[in-house]
Motif scaffolding. Structure first.
Motif, PDB file in Angstrom:
ATOM      1  N   ILE A  50       0.714  -1.217  -0.032  1.00 54.25           N
ATOM      2  CA  ILE A  50      -0.002   0.015   0.082  1.00 54.25           C
ATOM      3  C   ILE A  50       0.896   1.167  -0.098  1.00 54.25           C
ATOM      4  O   ILE A  50       1.762   1.321   0.995  1.00 54.25           O
ATOM      5  N   ASP A  51       0.711   2.019  -1.041  1.00 52.09           N
ATOM      6  CA  ASP A  51       1.659   3.209  -1.231  1.00 52.09           C
ATOM      7  C   ASP A  51       3.087   2.865  -1.336  1.00 52.09           C
ATOM      8  O   ASP A  51       3.918   3.169  -0.541  1.00 52.09           O
ATOM      9  N   CYS A 101       2.702  -4.186   3.743  1.00 52.20           N
ATOM     10  CA  CYS A 101       1.787  -4.206   5.014  1.00 52.20           C
ATOM     11  C   CYS A 101       1.279  -5.239   5.249  1.00 52.20           C
ATOM     12  O   CYS A 101       0.911  -6.130   4.163  1.00 52.20           O
ATOM     13  N   GLY A 113       1.721  -1.160   8.256  1.00 49.15           N
ATOM     14  CA  GLY A 113       3.193  -1.378   7.598  1.00 49.15           C
ATOM     15  C   GLY A 113       3.907  -2.276   8.238  1.00 49.15           C
ATOM     16  O   GLY A 113       4.231  -2.017   9.662  1.00 49.15           O
ATOM     17  N   GLN A 145       2.329   1.776  10.594  1.00 48.35           N
ATOM     18  CA  GLN A 145       1.191   2.817  10.317  1.00 48.35           C
ATOM     19  C   GLN A 145       0.009   2.131   9.909  1.00 48.35           C
ATOM     20  O   GLN A 145       0.177   0.821   9.006  1.00 48.35           O
ATOM     21  N   LYS A 146      -0.845   2.262  10.386  1.00 43.37           N
ATOM     22  CA  LYS A 146      -2.584   1.520   9.777  1.00 43.37           C
ATOM     23  C   LYS A 146      -2.973   2.372   8.694  1.00 43.37           C
ATOM     24  O   LYS A 146      -2.742   3.582   8.633  1.00 43.37           O
ATOM     25  N   ARG A 147      -3.358   1.409   7.727  1.00 44.38           N
ATOM     26  CA  ARG A 147      -3.612   1.877   6.348  1.00 44.38           C
ATOM     27  C   ARG A 147      -5.041   1.243   6.000  1.00 44.38           C
ATOM     28  O   ARG A 147      -4.835  -0.185   6.118  1.00 44.38           O
ATOM     29  N   SER A 148      -5.920   1.808   5.344  1.00 49.70           N
ATOM     30  CA  SER A 148      -7.164   1.436   4.813  1.00 49.70           C
ATOM     31  C   SER A 148      -7.518   1.385   3.424  1.00 49.70           C
ATOM     32  O   SER A 148      -7.210   2.754   3.102  1.00 49.70           O
ATOM     33  N   VAL A 149      -7.614   0.714   2.716  1.00 51.85           N
ATOM     34  CA  VAL A 149      -8.056   0.918   1.461  1.00 51.85           C
ATOM     35  C   VAL A 149      -9.200  -0.255   0.760  1.00 51.85           C
ATOM     36  O   VAL A 149      -9.418  -0.825   1.622  1.00 51.85           O
TER      37      VAL A 149
END
Length: 129
Positions: A19-20, A24, A48, A53-57
């Motif tokens: 993600i980016d 992750c 990550g 870092q928490k990421r949502s997609v």
């Protein structure tokens, strides 16, 4: 290259995705049913591997995403100072420096072997609990 392609519907909790451009770990994965005029979507919550870092997609389930290729290796600890460890890869004998997190600082001692991950040009010591 460091990654391969996969469809979102092939993902599972506990696996990894990019993600980016950051590897992750997938923590949550929910798939919706297809709508009247649309296709099913997946909501992914991931953390990550290197930056925590928490990421949502949200992606359609047939969307192609990148999955990192994580090489699991071992290295000998040469020295430890200022929250950094100098390591030497057990196979290639390459030496490099890795920053240490507070939770593993006491487990990394000179002369010991440690497991580490090498992916996307980044390295991290990873102890299996």
């Amino acid at each position: 290259m460091g990654w391969q392609e996969a469809e979102v519907r092939e993902l599972k909790v506990g696996r990894y995705m990019l993600i980016d451009e950051e590897p992750c770990k997938i923590m949550e994965l929910t798939m919706s049913k297809p709508g009247k005029h649309g296709e099913a979507k997946a909501r992914i919550v991931a953390i990550g591997a290197f930056d925590n870092q928490k990421r949502s997609v949200v992606f359609p389930v047939k969307h192609k995403i990148k999955v990192p290729i994580i090489e699991k290796k071992t290295a000998q600890v040469l020295s430890v100072a200022n929250k950094e460890a100098q390591l030497m890869d057990s196979e290639t004998f390459e030496t490099f420096i890795i920053s240490l997190d507070d939770e593993i600082l006491d487990r990394v001692k000179p002369g010991t072997e440690v497991p580490y991950w090498d992916t996307m040009g980044k390295r991290k010591i990873v102890f299996q609990n």
